[in-house]
Design an enzyme around this catalytic site. Structure first.
Site, PDB file in Angstrom:
ATOM      1  N   CYS A 169       0.835  -1.210   0.000  1.00  0.00           N
ATOM      2  CA  CYS A 169       0.000   0.000   0.000  1.00  0.00           C
ATOM      3  C   CYS A 169       0.871   1.262   0.000  1.00  0.00           C
ATOM      4  O   CYS A 169       1.503   1.534  -1.009  1.00  0.00           O
ATOM      5  CB  CYS A 169      -0.990  -0.066   1.157  1.00  0.00           C
ATOM      6  SG  CYS A 169      -2.450   0.949   0.861  1.00  0.00           S
TER       7      CYS A 169
ATOM      8  N   GLU B  42      -0.864  -8.278   5.600  1.00  0.00           N
ATOM      9  CA  GLU B  42      -0.535  -8.440   7.032  1.00  0.00           C
ATOM     10  C   GLU B  42      -1.764  -8.299   7.934  1.00  0.00           C
ATOM     11  O   GLU B  42      -1.692  -8.579   9.116  1.00  0.00           O
ATOM     12  CB  GLU B  42       0.558  -7.428   7.432  1.00  0.00           C
ATOM     13  CG  GLU B  42       0.100  -5.996   7.650  1.00  0.00           C
ATOM     14  CD  GLU B  42      -0.237  -5.220   6.372  1.00  0.00           C
ATOM     15  OE1 GLU B  42      -0.202  -5.812   5.267  1.00  0.00           O
ATOM     16  OE2 GLU B  42      -0.572  -4.032   6.499  1.00  0.00           O
TER      17      GLU B  42
ATOM     18  N   HIS C 190      -3.296  -5.071   1.845  1.00  0.00           N
ATOM     19  CA  HIS C 190      -2.617  -5.299   3.137  1.00  0.00           C
ATOM     20  C   HIS C 190      -2.653  -6.765   3.560  1.00  0.00           C
ATOM     21  O   HIS C 190      -3.453  -7.144   4.419  1.00  0.00           O
ATOM     22  CB  HIS C 190      -3.326  -4.498   4.237  1.00  0.00           C
ATOM     23  CG  HIS C 190      -3.071  -3.040   4.238  1.00  0.00           C
ATOM     24  ND1 HIS C 190      -2.133  -2.441   5.057  1.00  0.00           N
ATOM     25  CD2 HIS C 190      -3.647  -2.042   3.542  1.00  0.00           C
ATOM     26  CE1 HIS C 190      -2.136  -1.132   4.857  1.00  0.00           C
ATOM     27  NE2 HIS C 190      -3.051  -0.863   3.942  1.00  0.00           N
TER      28      HIS C 190
HETATM   29  N1  GLN Z   1      -3.565   6.521   1.037  1.00  0.00           N
HETATM   30  C1  GLN Z   1      -2.317   6.185   1.649  1.00  0.00           C
HETATM   31  C2  GLN Z   1      -1.157   6.952   1.030  1.00  0.00           C
HETATM   32  O1  GLN Z   1      -1.291   7.642   0.087  1.00  0.00           O
HETATM   33  C3  GLN Z   1      -2.013   4.711   1.583  1.00  0.00           C
HETATM   34  C4  GLN Z   1      -2.992   3.950   2.441  1.00  0.00           C
HETATM   35  C5  GLN Z   1      -2.454   2.693   3.016  1.00  0.00           C
HETATM   36  O2  GLN Z   1      -1.248   2.458   3.087  1.00  0.00           O
HETATM   37  N2  GLN Z   1      -3.357   1.900   3.506  1.00  0.00           N
HETATM   38  O3  GLN Z   1      -0.063   6.843   1.509  1.00  0.00           O
END
Ligand code: GLN
Length: 195
Positions: free
Chosen positions: A78, A174, A172
């Site tokens: 992410c 994890e 995610h």
């Molecule tokens: N929206 C977040 C960002 O731009 C990422 C979200 C996440 O890691 N769950 O960093």
């Protein structure tokens, strides 16, 4: 074998729990020196702008790239995927990334309504059924360069990709208790570390 988890902000504890469940030595990396001896590094989800700023403050950009050049595999989840990307769309002005992986990532791509959701994903290299992708204000991977293999899609969007010993997932793993992608990273990428 030791795998580091960048522990500046975000969901790093859950990655450490997943690695420990696999019997892998996990290190919460708070200072660049702690990268020494790590055959892999996970950059967790969280807020890419916050993690990126802290990486600057603690001097992580040079050492992470240098350790990668020496053979340290890296997996970004992410926000971590954003931090690996060569190009970020809808970035904050001046937002810095490692630019290690030849992917274009769009931040907060799913918009407000679909900001957080779960989806069953087929992930290349993962056996025994689909993987539950937890997407939280997730980016998507808008496009990938030539040497990059797409390993999972969510609908018609790219949700995971791999380039050599670099891997990016926009969701995610994890947070699911399912350690299959952690095992893939540890065995296939970090396990063959040149370090
Ligand atoms: N929206 C977040 C960002 O731009 C990422 C979200 C996440 O890691 N769950 O960093």
């Amino acid at each position: 074998m030791k795998v580091g988890v960048l522990a500046l902000q975000g969901a790093f504890r859950e990655h450490i729990v997943a690695l420990e469940a696999l019997g892998v030595g996990a290190v919460a990396v708070r200072l660049p020196e702690q990268l020494d001896g790590c055959s892999g590094l996970i950059i967790p989800g969280g807020e890419s702008t916050a993690i990126g700023k802290l990486m600057d403050t603690y001097g992580f950009y040079g050492p992470i790239s240098a350790r990668h050049a020496e053979g340290m595999a890296i997996w970004g989840t992410c926000a971590g995927a954003i931090l690996l990307a060569s190009t970020v769309l809808d970035a904050l002005p001046g937002q810095r990334t490692l630019e290690l992986m030849d992917i274009t990532v769009r931040r907060n791509a799913y918009g407000r309504q679909a900001a957080s959701f779960e989806a069953e994903l087929d992930v290349a290299g993962i056996e025994d059924g689909p993987f539950t992708g937890v997407f939280i204000r997730a980016p998507w991977i808008e496009s990938v360069g030539e040497g990059v293999e797409v390993i999972a899609r969510q609908g018609d969007r790219i949700a995971a990709a791999r380039q050599g010993d670099l891997m990016a997932t926009t969701f995610h793993p994890e947070l699911t208790g399912d350690v299959r992608i952690h095992r893939l990273f540890v065995e296939r990428f970090a396990g063959v570390a040149r370090a």
